[in-house]
Design a protein around this motif. Sequence first.
Motif, PDB file in Angstrom:
ATOM      1  N   THR A  95       7.067-106.342  53.328  1.00  0.00           N
ATOM      2  CA  THR A  95       5.995-105.475  53.811  1.00  0.00           C
ATOM      3  C   THR A  95       5.879-104.221  52.953  1.00  0.00           C
ATOM      4  N   LEU A  96       4.695-103.622  53.008  1.00  0.00           N
ATOM      5  CA  LEU A  96       4.408-102.343  52.369  1.00  0.00           C
ATOM      6  C   LEU A  96       3.663-101.493  53.387  1.00  0.00           C
ATOM      7  N   SER A  97       4.246-100.369  53.769  1.00  0.00           N
ATOM      8  CA  SER A  97       3.671 -99.511  54.798  1.00  0.00           C
ATOM      9  C   SER A  97       3.021 -98.287  54.171  1.00  0.00           C
ATOM     10  N   VAL A  98       1.860 -97.903  54.729  1.00  0.00           N
ATOM     11  CA  VAL A  98       1.122 -96.736  54.276  1.00  0.00           C
ATOM     12  C   VAL A  98       1.079 -95.736  55.429  1.00  0.00           C
ATOM     13  N   ARG A  99       1.454 -94.479  55.156  1.00  0.00           N
ATOM     14  CA  ARG A  99       1.481 -93.446  56.194  1.00  0.00           C
ATOM     15  C   ARG A  99       0.769 -92.195  55.703  1.00  0.00           C
ATOM     16  N   ASP A 100       0.127 -91.519  56.653  1.00  0.00           N
ATOM     17  CA  ASP A 100      -0.507 -90.234  56.383  1.00  0.00           C
ATOM     18  C   ASP A 100       0.496 -89.145  56.736  1.00  0.00           C
ATOM     19  N   MET A 101       0.840 -88.286  55.755  1.00  0.00           N
ATOM     20  CA  MET A 101       1.856 -87.267  55.973  1.00  0.00           C
ATOM     21  C   MET A 101       1.436 -86.221  56.986  1.00  0.00           C
ATOM     22  N   ARG A 102       0.162 -86.155  57.315  1.00  0.00           N
ATOM     23  CA  ARG A 102      -0.272 -85.224  58.352  1.00  0.00           C
ATOM     24  C   ARG A 102       0.071 -85.745  59.745  1.00  0.00           C
ATOM     25  N   ASN A 103       0.347 -87.054  59.840  1.00  0.00           N
ATOM     26  CA  ASN A 103       0.850 -87.671  61.068  1.00  0.00           C
ATOM     27  C   ASN A 103       1.730 -88.847  60.665  1.00  0.00           C
ATOM     28  N   PRO A 104       2.905 -88.565  60.115  1.00  0.00           N
ATOM     29  CA  PRO A 104       3.710 -89.620  59.481  1.00  0.00           C
ATOM     30  C   PRO A 104       4.290 -90.642  60.451  1.00  0.00           C
ATOM     31  N   VAL A 105       4.374 -90.307  61.725  1.00  0.00           N
ATOM     32  CA  VAL A 105       4.973 -91.243  62.675  1.00  0.00           C
ATOM     33  C   VAL A 105       4.098 -92.490  62.835  1.00  0.00           C
ATOM     34  N   LYS A 106       2.794 -92.329  62.695  1.00  0.00           N
ATOM     35  CA  LYS A 106       1.858 -93.437  62.885  1.00  0.00           C
ATOM     36  C   LYS A 106       1.618 -94.143  61.559  1.00  0.00           C
ATOM     37  N   VAL A 107       1.693 -95.477  61.578  1.00  0.00           N
ATOM     38  CA  VAL A 107       1.438 -96.274  60.376  1.00  0.00           C
ATOM     39  C   VAL A 107      -0.069 -96.458  60.220  1.00  0.00           C
ATOM     40  N   VAL A 108      -0.590 -96.107  59.048  1.00  0.00           N
ATOM     41  CA  VAL A 108      -2.017 -96.293  58.787  1.00  0.00           C
ATOM     42  C   VAL A 108      -2.324 -97.773  58.578  1.00  0.00           C
ATOM     43  N   LYS A 109      -1.508 -98.430  57.753  1.00  0.00           N
ATOM     44  CA  LYS A 109      -1.683 -99.868  57.533  1.00  0.00           C
ATOM     45  C   LYS A 109      -0.405-100.444  56.955  1.00  0.00           C
ATOM     46  N   THR A 110      -0.151-101.713  57.299  1.00  0.00           N
ATOM     47  CA  THR A 110       0.995-102.445  56.770  1.00  0.00           C
ATOM     48  C   THR A 110       0.504-103.711  56.095  1.00  0.00           C
ATOM     49  N   PHE A 111       0.886-103.916  54.854  1.00  0.00           N
ATOM     50  CA  PHE A 111       0.546-105.129  54.114  1.00  0.00           C
ATOM     51  C   PHE A 111       1.723-106.093  54.198  1.00  0.00           C
ATOM     52  N   ASP A 112       1.438-107.357  54.527  1.00  0.00           N
ATOM     53  CA  ASP A 112       2.472-108.376  54.687  1.00  0.00           C
ATOM     54  C   ASP A 112       2.415-109.380  53.535  1.00  0.00           C
ATOM     55  N   ASP A 113       3.342-110.342  53.598  1.00  0.00           N
ATOM     56  CA  ASP A 113       3.401-111.459  52.641  1.00  0.00           C
ATOM     57  C   ASP A 113       3.555-110.974  51.200  1.00  0.00           C
ATOM     58  N   LEU A 114       4.330-109.930  51.006  1.00  0.00           N
ATOM     59  CA  LEU A 114       4.662-109.439  49.665  1.00  0.00           C
ATOM     60  C   LEU A 114       6.142-109.735  49.429  1.00  0.00           C
ATOM     61  N   GLU A 115       6.423-110.972  49.124  1.00  0.00           N
ATOM     62  CA  GLU A 115       7.807-111.454  49.049  1.00  0.00           C
ATOM     63  C   GLU A 115       8.596-110.734  47.959  1.00  0.00           C
ATOM     64  N   THR A 116       9.802-110.339  48.306  1.00  0.00           N
ATOM     65  CA  THR A 116      10.728-109.776  47.323  1.00  0.00           C
ATOM     66  C   THR A 116      12.154-109.958  47.821  1.00  0.00           C
ATOM     67  N   THR A 117      13.037-110.274  46.911  1.00  0.00           N
ATOM     68  CA  THR A 117      14.454-110.402  47.237  1.00  0.00           C
ATOM     69  C   THR A 117      15.284-109.359  46.494  1.00  0.00           C
ATOM     70  N   HIS A 118      14.620-108.450  45.812  1.00  0.00           N
ATOM     71  CA  HIS A 118      15.321-107.452  44.998  1.00  0.00           C
ATOM     72  C   HIS A 118      15.339-106.109  45.705  1.00  0.00           C
TER      73      HIS A 118
END
Length: 297
Positions: free
Chosen positions: A139-162
């Motif tokens: 996953t890749l999460s995007v947050r607004d620092m003016r309200n960091p507790v709330k997730v603006v959007k999360t992108f899935d299916d971004l596979e990584t093992t590193h």
Amino acid sequence: PFEKQTVLTSSADGSMRVWDVNYLGNPRGAQASVLKPQLARPGRVQVTACCYSPDGSMMAGAVSDGSIQIFPTGAQGFRSASVGLVLPPSAQCHFDNHWSYASKPKTSIKGAHPPGETVTSIAFSRDGHTLLSRCQDGTLSVRDMRNPVKVVKTFDDLETTHEETCVGFSPNDDFFFTGVDAPMSRADKGDGSLAVFSKSKLEMVRKVGVPGNCVSALWHQRLNQVFIGAGDHRGGQTRVLYDEKKSTRGMLVCVGRKTRKESQSDYVNINVQSIAYTPHALPMFQEPMPGQKAKGE
């Protein structure tokens, strides 16, 4: 970002540390500050990623308990590590200790990612309003620092093992990117990619295929070129993406040049007699090195 002698690192011992490279080799050490994240419950954690904000006012660290904690860089919140204020190890018990410590973050984002999952990279946007966090759960999460507790959007299916898969922003702050592994993390099963997203639309706009797993990437500000580190367990390589009109220097200097002609000095003379030269062997077993005379001649 502005003090070139200052370096921020994260560690498996559960801390972030600020170093002053001007003190490397000094008996008192190059450590300038120690930042200890707050824990929801007692236990051992790791800080798997860290970064500065572009203006240098904040330091963010991703903790293995799933939280992201942000500390200020000024003197506020830091305490001196001199004797009498804190009990450091005996090797550091000096009244003139120049390093400080902080254990209370300015902002703590609890539950940013599942506990136990490794956050491979975090990054601030250039305007300081957006925070990205890349996790090993794909996953890749995007947050607004003016309200960091709330997730603006999360992108899935971004596979990584590193544990070092990067995330970053373009120089103009319009795009952000991250690396994606090849299927089963093997180049012979398919290609990995560099996924590019629009910051304003919050959607994927491009996938650039690379052989193997895309682990690291850097969008150079002055050259306007993207340097990609990719590969798998068999080997790795570096690839550069550039535009003939918008990029400057860098790879453009090399593209127009002719391939250098081969020279005899490019090749190593191989001994076909399969003689192993052991200069420290007993005299009776020593063979004369090429170009040297044997003893007694």
